[in-house]
Design an enzyme around this catalytic site. Structure first.
Site: not given
Length: 213
Positions: A42, A111, A140
């Site tokens: 990521r 997701s 997050k």
């Protein structure tokens, strides 16, 4: 390509926030030595050129350890580096569109946060699902915490592998017992550790115990 549920057992999602004196390559190799079963790269800040160069290097590293390699969000990079998989969120390219781009040989992870999103992802060709956030997470800040019952309902509703993500660490993996989930996706629990290799050994053992219920 079908996704093996064993791939989900200890799923490492990279984050360069904890690099310190190491390179990301070095950190990922320590995680692989410790027993992670999947790696997702990521990168939110790198240029596409640097992202691709890094992806090619870490993809080769994962192949050496026989572990699937996923790219987060960036379909172009996933195609160019010949990743094993691509993972997309609800705000990213739709799974059906991703399938058109990557063909049948690349795994697609999506997701999801509800049974309806999960069923929609499966219908669009997803090979595995990420469900969360299961606990509050600094990775997050805008992620809402899902009830454990939602994770259980999603696992019961689909026949593809499911990984739980979001604020998971040594202290709460066992709280996911009995949900039917196939493993855990971890960011800070792996990459902020002082000894990544030994931490991953411990986390893998805990995840195996959690999956056995």
């Amino acid at each position: 390509m079908k996704c093996d549920k064993n791939t989900m057992l200890l799923y490492a999602v990279t984050d360069r926030a904890w690099l310190g004196d190491m390179t990301l390559y070095q950190q990922v190799e320590l995680a692989l030595k410790g027993g992670v079963t999947c790696v997702q790269l990521r990168e939110k800040e790198l240029s596409d050129e640097d992202f691709l160069a890094e992806a090619i290097e870490i993809s080769a590293l994962c192949k050496k350890y026989g572990v699937p390699f996923f790219i987060n969000d960036n379909v172009d990079i996933a195609v160019k580096c010949k990743a094993d998989g691509i993972h997309v969120g609800q705000e990213d390219m739709a799974a059906a569109k991703v399938r058109e781009r990557v063909g049948e040989d690349m795994m697609i992870g999506v997701s999801v946060h509800s049974v309806s999103e999960a069923l929609e992802a499966v219908a669009a060709g997803a090979d595995c699902l990420g469900v969360g956030a299961m606990f509050s997470t600094s990775t997050k800040a805008d992620a809402s915490v899902l009830p454990k019952d939602t994770l259980r309902d999603i696992c019961n509703a689909v026949d593809i592998p499911v990984v739980a993500i979001g604020g998971i660490g040594k202290g709460n993996i066992d709280k996911l017992k009995g949900t039917g989930v196939d493993g855990v996706a971890l960011v800070s629990a792996i990459f902020s550790a002082e000894d990544i290799e030994s931490e991953c050994r411990e986390l893998r053992k805990l995840s195996e115990e959690m999956v056995r219920g």
